[in-house]
Design a protein around this motif. Structure first.
Motif, PDB file in Angstrom:
ATOM      1  N   UNK B 213       0.652  -1.210   0.116  1.00  0.00           N
ATOM      2  CA  UNK B 213       0.111  -0.012  -0.040  1.00  0.00           C
ATOM      3  C   UNK B 213       0.830   1.105  -0.093  1.00  0.00           C
ATOM      4  N   UNK B 214       2.114   1.047   0.479  1.00  0.00           N
ATOM      5  CA  UNK B 214       2.949   2.184   0.878  1.00  0.00           C
ATOM      6  C   UNK B 214       3.601   2.623  -0.666  1.00  0.00           C
ATOM      7  N   UNK B 215       3.978   1.590  -1.124  1.00  0.00           N
ATOM      8  CA  UNK B 215       4.408   1.678  -2.605  1.00  0.00           C
ATOM      9  C   UNK B 215       3.547   2.343  -3.501  1.00  0.00           C
ATOM     10  N   UNK B 216       2.461   1.971  -3.402  1.00  0.00           N
ATOM     11  CA  UNK B 216       1.315   2.451  -4.395  1.00  0.00           C
ATOM     12  C   UNK B 216       1.259   3.908  -3.793  1.00  0.00           C
ATOM     13  N   UNK B 217       1.102   4.178  -2.649  1.00  0.00           N
ATOM     14  CA  UNK B 217       0.943   5.676  -2.191  1.00  0.00           C
ATOM     15  C   UNK B 217       1.930   6.693  -2.636  1.00  0.00           C
ATOM     16  N   UNK B 218       3.110   5.962  -2.745  1.00  0.00           N
ATOM     17  CA  UNK B 218       4.160   6.721  -3.516  1.00  0.00           C
ATOM     18  C   UNK B 218       4.037   7.022  -4.876  1.00  0.00           C
ATOM     19  N   UNK B 219       3.658   5.998  -5.516  1.00  0.00           N
ATOM     20  CA  UNK B 219       3.285   5.919  -6.982  1.00  0.00           C
ATOM     21  C   UNK B 219       2.091   7.018  -7.235  1.00  0.00           C
ATOM     22  N   UNK B 220       1.147   6.803  -6.548  1.00  0.00           N
ATOM     23  CA  UNK B 220      -0.092   7.531  -6.887  1.00  0.00           C
ATOM     24  C   UNK B 220       0.392   9.051  -6.435  1.00  0.00           C
ATOM     25  N   UNK B 221       1.010   9.263  -5.436  1.00  0.00           N
ATOM     26  CA  UNK B 221       1.489  10.591  -5.040  1.00  0.00           C
ATOM     27  C   UNK B 221       1.979  11.448  -6.122  1.00  0.00           C
ATOM     28  N   UNK B 222       3.162  10.621  -6.718  1.00  0.00           N
ATOM     29  CA  UNK B 222       3.849  11.277  -7.709  1.00  0.00           C
ATOM     30  C   UNK B 222       2.997  11.480  -8.957  1.00  0.00           C
ATOM     31  N   UNK B 223       2.051  10.734  -9.448  1.00  0.00           N
ATOM     32  CA  UNK B 223       1.095  10.678 -10.329  1.00  0.00           C
ATOM     33  C   UNK B 223       0.456  11.936 -10.138  1.00  0.00           C
ATOM     34  N   UNK B 224      -0.137  12.035  -8.965  1.00  0.00           N
ATOM     35  CA  UNK B 224      -1.114  13.298  -8.652  1.00  0.00           C
ATOM     36  C   UNK B 224      -0.405  14.656  -8.685  1.00  0.00           C
ATOM     37  N   UNK B 225       1.036  14.640  -8.354  1.00  0.00           N
ATOM     38  CA  UNK B 225       1.786  15.805  -8.198  1.00  0.00           C
ATOM     39  C   UNK B 225       1.876  16.301  -9.757  1.00  0.00           C
ATOM     40  N   UNK B 226       2.148  15.027 -10.439  1.00  0.00           N
ATOM     41  CA  UNK B 226       2.192  15.224 -11.852  1.00  0.00           C
ATOM     42  C   UNK B 226       1.201  15.712 -12.727  1.00  0.00           C
ATOM     43  N   UNK B 227      -0.003  15.601 -12.413  1.00  0.00           N
ATOM     44  CA  UNK B 227      -1.228  15.843 -12.645  1.00  0.00           C
ATOM     45  C   UNK B 227      -1.498  17.499 -12.304  1.00  0.00           C
ATOM     46  N   UNK B 228      -1.279  17.737 -10.809  1.00  0.00           N
ATOM     47  CA  UNK B 228      -1.455  18.974 -10.653  1.00  0.00           C
ATOM     48  C   UNK B 228      -0.391  19.960 -11.428  1.00  0.00           C
ATOM     49  N   UNK B 229       0.611  19.615 -11.814  1.00  0.00           N
ATOM     50  CA  UNK B 229       1.565  20.548 -12.622  1.00  0.00           C
ATOM     51  C   UNK B 229       1.007  20.594 -14.145  1.00  0.00           C
ATOM     52  N   UNK B 276      -6.337   3.039  -5.844  1.00  0.00           N
ATOM     53  CA  UNK B 276      -7.080   3.710  -4.958  1.00  0.00           C
ATOM     54  C   UNK B 276      -6.740   4.967  -4.401  1.00  0.00           C
ATOM     55  N   UNK B 277      -7.531   5.752  -3.832  1.00  0.00           N
ATOM     56  CA  UNK B 277      -7.218   7.264  -3.600  1.00  0.00           C
ATOM     57  C   UNK B 277      -5.911   7.088  -2.509  1.00  0.00           C
ATOM     58  N   UNK B 278      -5.127   8.421  -2.447  1.00  0.00           N
ATOM     59  CA  UNK B 278      -4.195   8.560  -1.529  1.00  0.00           C
ATOM     60  C   UNK B 278      -4.690   8.131  -0.074  1.00  0.00           C
ATOM     61  N   UNK B 279      -5.888   8.857   0.328  1.00  0.00           N
ATOM     62  CA  UNK B 279      -6.470   8.730   1.923  1.00  0.00           C
ATOM     63  C   UNK B 279      -6.475   7.023   1.964  1.00  0.00           C
ATOM     64  N   UNK B 280      -7.290   6.335   0.998  1.00  0.00           N
ATOM     65  CA  UNK B 280      -7.575   5.023   1.255  1.00  0.00           C
ATOM     66  C   UNK B 280      -6.054   4.311   1.307  1.00  0.00           C
ATOM     67  N   UNK B 281      -5.211   4.412   0.549  1.00  0.00           N
ATOM     68  CA  UNK B 281      -3.827   3.713   0.511  1.00  0.00           C
ATOM     69  C   UNK B 281      -3.105   4.056   1.940  1.00  0.00           C
ATOM     70  N   UNK B 282      -3.085   5.307   2.229  1.00  0.00           N
ATOM     71  CA  UNK B 282      -2.653   5.667   3.591  1.00  0.00           C
ATOM     72  C   UNK B 282      -3.189   4.998   4.764  1.00  0.00           C
ATOM     73  N   UNK B 348       6.625   9.412   5.422  1.00  0.00           N
ATOM     74  CA  UNK B 348       6.218   8.054   6.276  1.00  0.00           C
ATOM     75  C   UNK B 348       6.200   6.842   5.292  1.00  0.00           C
ATOM     76  N   UNK B 349       5.361   6.983   4.033  1.00  0.00           N
ATOM     77  CA  UNK B 349       5.473   5.988   3.263  1.00  0.00           C
ATOM     78  C   UNK B 349       6.757   5.525   2.840  1.00  0.00           C
ATOM     79  N   UNK B 350       7.810   6.482   2.716  1.00  0.00           N
ATOM     80  CA  UNK B 350       9.117   5.911   2.528  1.00  0.00           C
ATOM     81  C   UNK B 350       9.717   4.940   3.298  1.00  0.00           C
ATOM     82  N   UNK B 351       9.410   5.604   4.742  1.00  0.00           N
ATOM     83  CA  UNK B 351       9.979   4.429   5.926  1.00  0.00           C
ATOM     84  C   UNK B 351       9.038   3.242   5.796  1.00  0.00           C
TER      85      UNK B 351
END
Lengths: 605, 380
Positions: B213-229, B276-282, B348-351
């Motif tokens: 779940x944490x790996x996916x959180x990081x992937x999804x987080x990157x994706x969303x940041x890219x999306x925001x940009x 799944x959404x960041x919140x769900x993964x977290x 935290x996800x990285x840890x």
């Protein structure tokens, strides 16, 4: 180290946490001179050290620093392998050794990390404990002005006066610490001074808990609290908090970590371990470090205060399946310990793998076993001597082929320099169930069903006088290379068979006995380590399972949202605003909150 | 030794492995075919309701069930509403594959459990005596944990990422690690084994789900940041500023439907958008971690108790013990990071990911490569 609520933006934002206000760093008055600056620097370092970020970094360092302990050979675990590593890597090895990477857990830098970590822990846990005790004395904090800013928020209008609704809510808040206050409505309240100690409404179960409910401290006053709920223009608020045990669990967890460290340290100081090989049929008495083959004392152990005990190894039994897999090892012993030592009182016991003998403080373990072949040597002068030497099982051989050597350093009938020409050595393997293929003997089963030996016999100078220590399981092969020790014979012998050398020396393989390797352990603090570990686990579970959460209710007579009213609090309907905050980052408060929002409704108990 | 049981166990394990592979393929097909599906519907609804909350003129952008074209831009009133997300057809057959994946997962895990139980019956002991048995149990435990997580969150798109390590583990177990059923050496014959190894297997499995779940959180987080940009009009998460967009529509060069559509289509093509959404993964990562961490702590303590009985000391910095300690420290850091400002979320996800790596390392590398007291893995 502990979870610092004050760092949570939600709490800090809302100014509801008394800790938060005090945790803000106070600026130092300027110009205090050298001493003042030193003090300030010290305080700064201390604040840094006890900050969560530094604690996290120290945790990572600890994890990182432990890794070489798992990946590199360690002197304390396997000195032979470590020495080999040093030989294999002649450049890197010594550097790593100097850095203490072969003795990670005893190295100063490792100690520095964990001591800093524990200092950080103490610096965090102690103030936290004190503040928690303070919190226990105080009623739940006053209701924030804007409940709508909380993570959980709800608003509803119900039947009944504020007082009635408040009674309903309080009845529903069983198990919570509750504080009811009244406050002036916003706007009107401004400028009214606080009456310290004024809010005196006892919570639903406050009395039962024996808590004082007087708001003793103006710290609480996030909103203006009024002395008397009977005043007009006022709203009733109910603050409730639950889950104090979480903090208790948290503190217990961290304090027991400290306890664990102390227990380990005490064990390392006053404990010791000794190992010894004992033949079946013989006795072993633990009286001093010298009675052991290998002794690892704690830092404060000088060997003078060891609790004596004696063990008489009567029998050793190993059971195997038909496939040769071991199913049981058991050593039958008699022992005497403590006051019995040296008397004729013996106790029977059986030592097994996973089942040590526990005496007064000391524990005796069965760690391994092996065979000692017996040889009888008839010398040319007619004298006969018996020899028995422990052979070491070859590593990774399930069938217990064992290697060893019998060394005769003082052959009878020889004197002077001739001794160093006539010394004998029997070197080879012992196979408990011998099978010979093409002249090569191996063992085909781990039990001694048909023992045999495959031996080389040397005569000459064993090289024992040089002062260099030799393994008891092998001869110094450099003596052979030099030609000082000459091979006389190579043969396979079954039980009872013998071989005769050119000078008439006759060597007979007469039998065998079994030996066991025993270990004594002494660690008086280990029970405290266990207690600490159990407390640690309980504290951890409590702090992870229990949620610390708060809920606030603000009750206003209906139809007075503007705050400027002339009502007397007896309106039939009441507007209830509810805010909820879980002080930990645990999800799942939502469901509980929705049941809390139902409390003001009539007809619910 | 019961040969029949041993054979049943081996067959069941092969069935489980096959089932895991099929399930993985089905999850992957669903993931690859997904064009929104239930997640998209929820988002669309969210957009609508948020817009309503802000009192803006409502914009409805997309409905589920294969509606096509920009449907929303007639909805509002004076300000004019624009379709936000290009509605792509929902591939319902993909969802069917997803449902099939869950069913196959259940069947496979039953086969896996049968394999474990019959193995235990065949050898007359707890089937955790070697790496093969241990890995088999871990596969079953991960899958069961995943099914529980799925039942509680419905995050089915995570399935492929959980099943991938399970398939790898099961494959390695069935090939490299496999050993025929046999009794264990006396050193392993202790009731502490029951306690220690079972809890290690269970907690490691749950922590692996947490790690996934944490790996996916990081992937999804990157994706969303890219999306925001990528999105010029300041949509942080991409689609929650419906009201603002309404105004943007007045500036054609920024908010033109065509541009929106192109951008959305490009990003929507990424598999990561279907997670799944960041919140769900977290939440999954954290909740599994706090379930597993006390169990893992208990497992380490039980190991220390067993070591005291078997080796004469409760802790001796054996490589396995050291790695267990390192893992414990990492997860302790994870829990602390979760409550430290500035460390939540990505750090935290990285840890958690590092902890995941540490568990894998401890389970396999230490047993197979590093020699120590724990190296009776049946491989030497």
């Amino acid at each position: 180290m502990t979870v610092r609520d004050s760092t949570q933006p939600t709490d800090a934002d809302l100014q509801i946490d008394p800790d938060a206000a005090s945790a803000v760093g106070r600026p130092l008055p300027p110009g205090q001179g050298f001493f003042g600056r030193l003090l300030a620097a010290g305080r700064n370092v201390w604040r840094q050290l006890t900050s969560m970020r530094v604690a996290l970094i120290l945790l990572f360092l600890l994890a990182l620093a432990s890794l070489p302990g798992a990946l590199l050979p360690q002197w304390s675990l396997n000195s032979a392998k470590t020495a080999q590593y040093l030989l294999d890597y002649p450049t890197m090895g010594p550097i790593l050794d100097r850095l203490g990477l072969f003795e990670v857990f005893a190295s100063p830098w490792y100690a520095a990390i964990y001591l800093a970590l524990f200092l950080s822990l103490i610096g965090c846990v102690l103030p936290r404990s004190l503040s928690f005790i303070g919190q226990l004395r105080m009623p739940p904090v006053a209701t924030p002005r804007k409940l709508s800013r909380l993570p959980h928020h709800h608003r509803l209008e119900v039947d009944g006066t504020s007082q009635e609704v408040a009674a309903r809510i309080r009845a529903g808040l069983r198990g919570w610490r509750v504080e009811q206050r009244s406050e002036l409505l916003a706007g009107v309240a401004r400028g009214i001074a606080l009456d310290v100690g004024g809010s005196a409404v006892v919570g639903a179960n406050g009395a039962a808990e024996g808590e004082t409910t007087a708001a003793a401290d103006s710290d609480l006053a996030a909103t203006t609290v009024l002395p008397n709920s009977a005043l007009p223009n006022s709203a009733l608020t109910i603050s409730a908090e639950k889950g104090y045990l979480r903090e208790v669990g948290n503190l217990v967890f961290h304090l027991s970590l400290l306890g664990l460290l102390i227990a380990i340290a005490v064990g390392k100081l006053v404990g010791y371990e000794g190992s010894v090989i004992v033949n079946t049929g013989s006795q072993f008495c633990s009286t001093s470090p010298a009675s052991y083959d290998n002794f690892r004392p704690g830092l404060l152990v000088d060997g003078t205060e060891m609790v004596p005990f004696c063990v008489d190894l009567q029998n050793f039994h190993a059971a195997y399946t038909d496939q040769g897999e071991a199913t049981e090892f058991a050593a039958t012993v008699r022992y005497q310990a403590g006051a019995d030592a040296g008397t004729d009182t013996w106790h029977d016991a059986t030592l097994r793998v996973n089942d040590p003998l526990r005496m007064d403080g000391e524990r005796l373990y069965l760690l391994g076993h092996g065979f000692s072949p017996h040889f009888q040597i008839t010398y040319p002068d007619g004298s006969v001597r018996d020899y028995a030497e422990q052979f070491a099982p070859e590593p990774n051989d399930p069938n217990f082929t064992s290697e060893g050597a019998v060394k005769v350093t003082d052959p009878p009938g020889v004197t002077g320099d001739d001794i160093r020409k006539q010394q004998l050595a029997i070197v080879g393997i012992f196979a408990p169930t011998a099978s010979v293929h093409g002249g090569i003997m191996t063992s085909s089963f781990p039990a001694a069903n048909d023992p045999g030996v495959a031996i080389d016999i040397y005569r000459g100078d064993l090289g024992m006088e040089g002062g260099r220590s030799q393994s008891i399981f092998s001869i110094d092969t450099s003596q052979v290379d030099k030609g000082a020790l000459v091979k006389q014979e190579r043969t396979n012998l079954m039980m009872g068979e013998s071989v005769t050398l050119d000078d008439g020396t006759k060597i007979t393989f007469t039998g065998y006995n079994e030996w066991v390797s025993l270990q004594t352990s002494f660690d008086p603090a280990q029970v405290w380590a266990l207690v600490s570990a159990v407390l640690l686990l309980s504290g951890l579970m409590v702090s992870l399972i229990i949620k610390r959460r708060r809920v606030w209710f603000r009750l206003r007579p209906a139809g007075r949202n503007d705050g400027v009213t002339s009502g007397d609090g007896t309106a039939d309907r009441t507007v209830v605003e509810i805010g909820g905050l879980a002080r930990t980052d645990q999800a799942g408060y939502g469901e509980e909150f929705s049941t809390l929002t139902a409390l003001p409704e009539p007809g619910r108990r | 030794m019961n040969e029949t049981m041993a054979q049943i166990s081996d067959l069941a394990f092969e069935a489980a492995l096959a089932g895991y592979v099929v399930a993985l393929v089905c999850y992957a097909i669903e993931l690859a075919s997904r064009r929104g599906g239930d997640r998209g519907d929820a988002q669309a609804a969210g957009v609508a309701s948020r817009a309503a909350q802000r009192g803006g003129t409502s914009t409805l952008t997309r409905t589920g069930g294969g509606s096509s074209g920009v449907t929303g831009n007639v909805a509002g009133g004076a300000t004019g509403a624009i379709g936000l997300i290009a509605p792509l057809p929902t591939a319902s057959w993909g969802v069917r594959f997803g449902r099939a994946a869950v069913v196959v997962t259940v069947v496979a895990v039953i086969a896996n459990v049968v394999s474990v139980v019959t193995r235990g019956l065949a050898v007359g002991r707890l089937p955790l005596g070697n790496m093969y048995e241990f890995t088999s149990v871990i596969c079953a435990a991960i899958t069961i944990c995943w099914l529980i997580v799925f039942a509680r969150t419905g995050a089915r798109t995570m399935g492929a990422f959980v099943m991938l390590p399970v398939v790898i583990l099961a494959f390695v177990a069935g090939t490299v690690l496999y050993v025929p059923a046999a009794p264990v050496v006396p050193a392993l014959n202790s009731y502490w084994k029951w306690i220690h190894v079972t809890t290690v297997a269970l907690s490691s499995s749950v922590l692996m789900v947490s790690g996934a779940a944490s790996v996916l959180y990081l992937l999804r987080g990157r994706y969303e940041r890219r999306l925001a940009a990528l999105r010029p009009s300041g949509g942080g998460g991409g689609n929650d500023i419906a009201g603002v967009r309404g105004f943007d529509a007045a500036r054609p060069e920024v908010g033109s439907p065509a541009a929106e559509q192109a951008g959305a289509a490009r990003t929507d093509r990424s598999l990561l958008g279907r997670l799944p959404s960041l919140a769900t993964l977290d939440r999954i990562a954290y909740r599994t971690a706090i379930v597993a961490f006390p169990v893992y702590t208990f497992a380490v303590i039980a190991g220390a108790l067993w070591a005291e009985v078997a080796w004469g000391r409760y802790w001796g910095w054996d490589p396995k013990e050291t790695c267990a300690f390192v893992t414990w420290v990492i997860y302790a850091a994870y829990l602390h990071a979760r409550s430290t400002a500035g460390w939540r979320g990505r750090r935290a996800a990285w840890i958690s990911v590092v902890g995941f790596a540490s568990i894998m390392f401890n389970l396999f590398f230490v047993n197979m490569v590093v020699s120590g007291l724990h190296s009776y893995a049946g491989l030497n």
